[in-house]
Design a protein around this motif. Structure first.
Motif, PDB file in Angstrom:
ATOM      1  N   ARG A   3       0.813  -1.224   0.000  1.00  0.00           N
ATOM      2  CA  ARG A   3       0.000   0.000   0.000  1.00  0.00           C
ATOM      3  C   ARG A   3       0.843   1.268   0.000  1.00  0.00           C
ATOM      4  N   HIS A   4       2.147   1.148   0.229  1.00  0.00           N
ATOM      5  CA  HIS A   4       3.031   2.319   0.263  1.00  0.00           C
ATOM      6  C   HIS A   4       3.583   2.667  -1.121  1.00  0.00           C
ATOM      7  N   TYR A   5       3.093   1.989  -2.166  1.00  0.00           N
ATOM      8  CA  TYR A   5       3.598   2.202  -3.524  1.00  0.00           C
ATOM      9  C   TYR A   5       2.493   2.710  -4.433  1.00  0.00           C
ATOM     10  N   ASP A   6       2.888   3.498  -5.434  1.00  0.00           N
ATOM     11  CA  ASP A   6       1.902   3.965  -6.409  1.00  0.00           C
ATOM     12  C   ASP A   6       1.805   2.955  -7.553  1.00  0.00           C
ATOM     13  N   GLY A   7       1.012   3.272  -8.561  1.00  0.00           N
ATOM     14  CA  GLY A   7       0.790   2.359  -9.674  1.00  0.00           C
ATOM     15  C   GLY A   7       2.018   2.095 -10.525  1.00  0.00           C
ATOM     16  N   THR A   8       3.019   2.969 -10.439  1.00  0.00           N
ATOM     17  CA  THR A   8       4.246   2.768 -11.203  1.00  0.00           C
ATOM     18  C   THR A   8       5.326   2.087 -10.371  1.00  0.00           C
ATOM     19  N   ARG A  47       6.613   3.177  -7.439  1.00  0.00           N
ATOM     20  CA  ARG A  47       7.461   4.081  -6.663  1.00  0.00           C
ATOM     21  C   ARG A  47       6.947   4.176  -5.238  1.00  0.00           C
ATOM     22  N   VAL A  73       5.700   5.801  -2.177  1.00  0.00           N
ATOM     23  CA  VAL A  73       4.983   7.066  -2.002  1.00  0.00           C
ATOM     24  C   VAL A  73       5.342   7.723  -0.680  1.00  0.00           C
ATOM     25  N   ARG A  74       5.457   6.917   0.386  1.00  0.00           N
ATOM     26  CA  ARG A  74       5.743   7.459   1.716  1.00  0.00           C
ATOM     27  C   ARG A  74       6.613   6.472   2.465  1.00  0.00           C
ATOM     28  N   HIS A  96      11.338   6.862  -5.496  1.00  0.00           N
ATOM     29  CA  HIS A  96      10.432   7.267  -4.415  1.00  0.00           C
ATOM     30  C   HIS A  96       9.936   8.688  -4.649  1.00  0.00           C
ATOM     31  N   LEU A  97       8.882   9.050  -3.913  1.00  0.00           N
ATOM     32  CA  LEU A  97       8.221  10.342  -4.149  1.00  0.00           C
ATOM     33  C   LEU A  97       8.369  11.342  -3.001  1.00  0.00           C
ATOM     34  N   LEU A 128       5.046  -6.149  -6.961  1.00  0.00           N
ATOM     35  CA  LEU A 128       5.203  -4.829  -7.569  1.00  0.00           C
ATOM     36  C   LEU A 128       5.656  -4.956  -9.023  1.00  0.00           C
TER      37      LEU A 128
END
Length: 182
Positions: free
Chosen positions: A83-88, A90, A92-93, A131-132, A176
């Motif tokens: 859940r800590h990753y986006d659709g690409t 990366r 996220v937090r 990462h973002l 992922l």
């Protein structure tokens, strides 16, 4: 209430039989349905039937193959970490729980070039792309502390340390990777 069928597999039937025999011989009285379910799944390496059921639900959610009985993978942990990753793919937090942080670091490790020495600027660029939240220094230090990266004393050069990730990290990396392929 309808029943959801849960597939059950044991990697070693002999070890399963020994564990079942020990538990059944130690039981002071006749066991009921729930107690038998707990005995059976404990013999296969799970804490109890609820743990087994949660693993099956998380595995279905991740569309992963059932874990081998010899080394059960905590698929609920993998699903929480995903859940800590986006659709690409990366990050996220930065996860608040240490167990999720370690998995996140293994995913970053898997995406760094192997057998390549990178300067601090190069490793920062690699990590920024993955990462973002724009804190490559935090990630770099955590990876060195965990033994995933080697660095020179002055911090001028970094190299990924080749090793086998733990089962949960492998499951997250695969999950992922499937998301990126779709």
């Amino acid at each position: 209430m309808s029943r959801t069928p849960l597939p059950f597999a044991a990697g070693d039937v002999s070890a399963l039989a020994r564990a079942l025999g020990r538990e059944l011989n130690a039981a002071p009285e006749k066991l009921g349905h729930v107690q038998l379910l707990n005995v059976l799944v404990r013999a296969a390496g799970y804490r109890n039937f609820q743990h087994f059921r949660a693993q099956q639900a998380a595995g279905a959610k991740l569309a992963a193959a059932p874990p081998p009985a010899s080394a059960p993978v905590d698929l609920r942990l993998v699903a929480d970490a995903a859940r800590h990753y986006d659709g690409t793919g990366r990050l996220v937090r930065w996860p608040s729980k240490e167990s999720r942080r370690i998995l996140a670091l293994w995913v970053l490790w898997s995406r760094l070039p192997a057998a390549t020495t990178l300067t601090e600027a190069q490793i920062n660029a690699e990590l920024r792309a993955l990462h973002l939240f724009d804190d490559p220094a935090l990630l770099r230090r955590a990876m060195v502390d965990l033994g995933l990266l080697w660095r020179t004393r002055d911090g001028g050069a970094y190299r990924r340390i080749g090793q086998r990730p733990p089962p949960e990290a492998l499951a997250l990396i695969r999950h992922l990777g499937r998301g990126l392929a779709q």
